[in-house]
Design a protein around this motif. Structure first.
Motif, PDB file in Angstrom:
ATOM      1  N   THR A 121       0.845  -1.196   0.000  1.00  0.00           N
ATOM      2  CA  THR A 121       0.000   0.000   0.000  1.00  0.00           C
ATOM      3  C   THR A 121       0.874   1.238   0.000  1.00  0.00           C
ATOM      4  O   THR A 121       1.938   1.270   0.619  1.00  0.00           O
TER       5      THR A 121
ATOM      6  N   LEU B 255       0.099   4.461   1.097  1.00  0.00           N
ATOM      7  CA  LEU B 255       0.027   5.345   2.260  1.00  0.00           C
ATOM      8  C   LEU B 255       0.008   4.601   3.588  1.00  0.00           C
ATOM      9  O   LEU B 255       0.264   5.192   4.634  1.00  0.00           O
ATOM     10  N   SER B 256      -0.354   3.339   3.566  1.00  0.00           N
ATOM     11  CA  SER B 256      -0.283   2.480   4.758  1.00  0.00           C
ATOM     12  C   SER B 256      -1.019   3.073   5.967  1.00  0.00           C
ATOM     13  O   SER B 256      -0.418   3.431   6.971  1.00  0.00           O
TER      14      SER B 256
ATOM     15  N   LEU C  43      -7.822   6.552  -0.981  1.00  0.00           N
ATOM     16  CA  LEU C  43      -6.416   6.716  -0.618  1.00  0.00           C
ATOM     17  C   LEU C  43      -5.857   5.448   0.025  1.00  0.00           C
ATOM     18  O   LEU C  43      -4.722   5.040  -0.249  1.00  0.00           O
TER      19      LEU C  43
ATOM     20  N   ARG D  95       1.480   0.907  -4.281  1.00  0.00           N
ATOM     21  CA  ARG D  95       2.714   1.572  -4.709  1.00  0.00           C
ATOM     22  C   ARG D  95       3.148   0.985  -6.051  1.00  0.00           C
ATOM     23  O   ARG D  95       3.731  -0.092  -6.121  1.00  0.00           O
TER      24      ARG D  95
ATOM     25  N   THR E 226      -2.327  16.142   3.686  1.00  0.00           N
ATOM     26  CA  THR E 226      -1.715  15.611   4.906  1.00  0.00           C
ATOM     27  C   THR E 226      -2.769  14.875   5.728  1.00  0.00           C
ATOM     28  O   THR E 226      -3.835  15.427   6.029  1.00  0.00           O
TER      29      THR E 226
ATOM     30  N   ARG F 216       0.798  10.549   7.009  1.00  0.00           N
ATOM     31  CA  ARG F 216       1.368  10.591   5.674  1.00  0.00           C
ATOM     32  C   ARG F 216       1.049  11.937   5.026  1.00  0.00           C
ATOM     33  O   ARG F 216       0.006  12.537   5.293  1.00  0.00           O
ATOM     34  N   THR F 217       1.950  12.384   4.123  1.00  0.00           N
ATOM     35  CA  THR F 217       1.715  13.576   3.315  1.00  0.00           C
ATOM     36  C   THR F 217       1.959  13.217   1.864  1.00  0.00           C
ATOM     37  O   THR F 217       3.021  12.689   1.514  1.00  0.00           O
ATOM     38  N   LEU F 218       0.971  13.485   1.022  1.00  0.00           N
ATOM     39  CA  LEU F 218       1.046  13.182  -0.403  1.00  0.00           C
ATOM     40  C   LEU F 218       1.081  14.495  -1.172  1.00  0.00           C
ATOM     41  O   LEU F 218       0.207  15.355  -1.001  1.00  0.00           O
TER      42      LEU F 218
ATOM     43  N   LEU G 255       5.275  10.907  -2.338  1.00  0.00           N
ATOM     44  CA  LEU G 255       5.209  10.959  -0.888  1.00  0.00           C
ATOM     45  C   LEU G 255       6.255  11.942  -0.367  1.00  0.00           C
ATOM     46  O   LEU G 255       7.406  11.943  -0.827  1.00  0.00           O
TER      47      LEU G 255
END
Length: 346
Positions: free
Chosen positions: A66, A68-69, A120, A125, A151, A160-162, A177
């Motif tokens: 994944t 963003l996990s 999301l 990945r 975020t 996580r921040t994308l 990421l």
């Protein structure tokens, strides 16, 4: 075999001569351009197969992870920043659901937020499309140049921040990421990551149960529902126009809005001298007063319930025929053929 040939010299010599002739013919065939070309193609196929077999053994480790996990239930806050301008929005999970803190904890659309988090969380990945600093600028996923920065925060801090950039196609976005070099091509739409609060507000805060409305009063008219469920126009002997009353109740019960203008009235809202004031009573004795003003820009309208709470932005379509409602329209007789419960003609 060599011993057998030596035992029969004549036969052995003939076989050796035939072998030499065969070898020479094969050498000539192998030197032909077509054969050489086919051999080159075969060699390339073998190299490619070997490369792909090695890549296949690595691919599951990359694409099955994944991106963003996180679990949607972990997320307490979502912040979305636009890359250009000062637009940003914060969504916070409250005790009763998602809210917008900048709008005084106005309810946010839980359905839309849940859909975003599910999308999301489901991202895998993929193999990166690029990793260089030049590509980050080209695809607009740099730290200081992006379309959106999303975020996700839990109770204990950022998860996580994308960083999201340009779109290579329909419902596709380049993204990276924060803190990593790899740039991915993800199945996302930019509208799903809006940084405008109006795109996240809940749209049902003005809705009413039609059957609970018992009284509606305008500037010079009052409608009441009697015990039998029939509507009466105050100070009028004849019943009101049924179609007009029906349209009024439909509009009030499903009243929607485009967004929230703020928590305080402004002169530009036109509420000091409203175009229309409506008083609504419900079966449980509660009530609402709607004040509707025309915005200074002249395109939309502002509505506020009472003197506190948010100021809503409505379009003319949302208001239906409320602004044109009058005593004359409510009292006008039905057209021929529209009367109901009349005895059949003889």
């Amino acid at each position: 075999m060599s011993q057998a040939i030596s035992d029969y010299p004549t036969t052995g010599s003939a076989l050796r001569r035939a072998s030499l002739r065969l070898d020479a013919s094969w050498r000539q065939v192998l030197r032909a351009p077509l054969v050489l070309g086919l051999l080159v193609v075969l060699a390339l196929q073998l190299v490619l197969a070997l490369f792909l077999s090695r890549g296949a053994s690595m691919a599951p480790a990359a694409t099955d992870i994944t991106l963003l996990s996180f679990e949607p239930e972990q997320i307490a806050t979502i912040r979305i920043d636009a890359g250009e301008g000062d637009a940003s929005v914060t969504l916070t999970r409250g005790e009763a659901g998602w809210v917008l803190p900048e709008l005084g904890d106005f309810p946010a659309s839980g359905t839309r937020i849940d859909q975003l988090l599910d999308s999301l969380a489901a991202l895998r990945r993929p193999l990166p499309v690029a990793t260089s600093a030049a590509a980050r600028t080209r695809f607009r996923v740099a730290d200081d140049d992006f379309e959106r920065r999303l975020t996700l925060r839990g109770k204990d801090g950022d998860i996580r921040t994308l960083i999201v950039g340009d779109s290579p196609g329909f419902r596709r976005l380049f993204a990276r990421l924060d803190g990593e070099d790899a740039i991915y091509d993800l199945r996302l739409a930019l509208f799903d990551l809006s940084a405008e609060a109006d795109d996240w507000v809940s749209r049902d805060q003005l809705r009413l149960d039609r059957e609970r409305i018992t009284r509606v009063a305008g500037p010079d008219w009052t409608l009441r529902r009697d015990e039998a469920g029939n509507w009466q126009l105050q100070d009028q002997v004849k019943p009101p126009a049924e179609a007009v009353v029906g349209d009024l109740l439909t509009t009030l019960s499903a009243l929607s809005y485009r967004g929230v203008l703020g928590l305080e009235e402004q002169p530009a809202h036109g509420l000091e001298t409203p175009l229309l004031t409506l008083d609504i009573e419900l079966a449980d004795g509660s009530g609402r007063r709607y004040r509707i003003g025309e915005l200074e820009a002249g395109e939309d309208y502002a509505l506020r319930v009472g003197t506190t709470g948010p100021v809503y932005r409505l379009a003319a379509f949302d208001l239906g025929g409320l602004l044109d409602l009058s005593l004359a329209r409510l009292a006008e007789p039905a057209q021929d053929g529209e009367e109901k419960n009349l005895p059949p003609s003889t």
